[in-house]
Scaffold this active site. Structure first.
Site, short mmCIF file in Angstrom:
data_model
loop_
_atom_site.label_atom_id
_atom_site.label_comp_id
_atom_site.label_asym_id
_atom_site.label_seq_id
_atom_site.Cartn_x
_atom_site.Cartn_y
_atom_site.Cartn_z
N GLN A 1 2.85 9.88 1.74
CA GLN A 1 4.16 9.23 1.86
C GLN A 1 5.11 9.65 0.73
O GLN A 1 6.32 9.43 0.82
CB GLN A 1 4.00 7.70 1.90
CG GLN A 1 3.29 7.22 3.16
CD GLN A 1 3.12 5.72 3.19
OE1 GLN A 1 2.18 5.18 2.62
NE2 GLN A 1 4.05 5.04 3.83
N CYS B 1 5.57 -0.30 7.70
CA CYS B 1 5.25 0.97 7.03
C CYS B 1 6.47 1.39 6.23
O CYS B 1 7.59 1.37 6.76
CB CYS B 1 4.90 2.03 8.07
SG CYS B 1 4.44 3.62 7.32
N LEU B 2 6.24 1.76 4.97
CA LEU B 2 7.37 2.16 4.13
C LEU B 2 8.01 3.45 4.63
O LEU B 2 9.14 3.76 4.27
CB LEU B 2 6.90 2.31 2.68
CG LEU B 2 6.37 1.01 2.03
CD1 LEU B 2 5.82 1.30 0.64
CD2 LEU B 2 7.44 -0.06 1.99
N GLY C 1 0.84 -1.19 0.00
CA GLY C 1 0.00 0.00 0.00
C GLY C 1 0.87 1.24 0.00
O GLY C 1 2.08 1.17 0.30
N HIS D 1 -2.99 7.15 7.33
CA HIS D 1 -1.97 8.07 6.79
C HIS D 1 -2.61 9.39 6.34
O HIS D 1 -2.03 10.46 6.51
CB HIS D 1 -1.26 7.45 5.59
CG HIS D 1 -0.07 6.60 5.93
ND1 HIS D 1 1.00 7.07 6.66
CD2 HIS D 1 0.23 5.31 5.63
CE1 HIS D 1 1.90 6.10 6.78
NE2 HIS D 1 1.46 5.02 6.18
N HIS E 1 -4.83 1.12 7.58
CA HIS E 1 -3.48 1.67 7.74
C HIS E 1 -3.30 2.87 6.81
O HIS E 1 -2.79 3.92 7.21
CB HIS E 1 -2.46 0.56 7.43
CG HIS E 1 -1.03 0.97 7.45
ND1 HIS E 1 -0.12 0.47 8.36
CD2 HIS E 1 -0.31 1.82 6.67
CE1 HIS E 1 1.07 1.00 8.14
NE2 HIS E 1 0.98 1.83 7.11
N GLU E 2 -3.74 2.72 5.54
CA GLU E 2 -3.54 3.80 4.55
C GLU E 2 -4.45 4.99 4.83
O GLU E 2 -4.04 6.15 4.69
CB GLU E 2 -3.76 3.28 3.12
CG GLU E 2 -2.86 2.13 2.70
CD GLU E 2 -1.38 2.38 2.90
OE1 GLU E 2 -0.94 3.54 2.91
OE2 GLU E 2 -0.65 1.40 3.09
#
Ligand code: K1U
Ligand code: ZN
Length: 176
Positions: free
Chosen positions: A51, A94-95, A46, A140, A136-137
């Site tokens: 991000q 998480c990236l 994702g 963000h 999760h996204e």
């Protein structure tokens, strides 16, 4: 398509509230393609627009396995309209917090409303990994990170570690 740099903790942009999108046009579709390429290259399942430092309510998800054809899903202005009482636990990453994983408990199922790549209103009932990734996204887009759900002790430790790494990188890059 183009790869876009992913911002990393403690970049304060990760705490911004992203703004809703007014229209879906070719420029936005190009950004979605860049996000999918960036997510695949990372690799991740994702990616939220913030991000890559774009504070807009846009995210992409692809849960296809390595040996399967890519299956990107696009979510514009997503909103969770229902969450199950049933909960599930998943070890999230998480990236923007590379190589750090912790178990997070969230609703096991969610219903979300969103606009698709063609600008059409859609609704989805997500469960399993899709439900976890979607939550999760969407977090963000609201400046929330998965480390906000872990203990303060663990969170402080990981934030400190990434702040130290950012300082070291900045010091190393400073000219003499
Ligand atoms: O938002 C992100 O930073 C992406 C994140 C999404 C996510 C992972 C796990 C649970 C919820 C949301 C990632 O993709 S981290 C990398 C990852 O999980 C992964 C990478 C390669 C293969 C499989 C998973
Ligand atoms: Zn993340």
């Amino acid at each position: 398509m183009a790869l876009r740099p992913i911002i990393i903790l403690p970049d304060q942009k990760l705490r911004l509230l992203s703004a809703p999108l007014e229209r879906v046009d070719d420029e936005l579709r190009k950004l979605m393609d860049d996000m999918v390429e960036t997510m695949h290259e990372a690799p991740g399942i994702g990616l939220a627009a913030i991000q890559i430092a774009e504070a807009i309510r846009l995210l992409v998800i692809d849960l296809a396995k390595k040996d399967e054809p890519p299956q990107p899903q696009y979510f514009i202005n997503p909103e969770i309209v229902w969450s199950s009482d049933e909960r599930s636990v998943y070890e999230e990453g998480c990236l923007s917090i590379p190589e750090y994983y912790e178990e997070v408990e969230r609703p096991a199922k969610v219903r979300a409303r969103f606009v698709d790549r063609e600008g059409k209103q859609q609704e989805i009932l997500a469960e399993g990994l899709l439900a976890t990734a979607l939550q999760h996204e969407i977090d963000h887009l609201n400046g929330v990170l998965f480390i906000d759900y872990i203990s303060k002790l663990k969170r402080d430790r990981v934030v400190k570690k990434f702040a130290k790494m950012a300082k070291r990188a900045a010091d190393g890059e400073r000219p003499l």
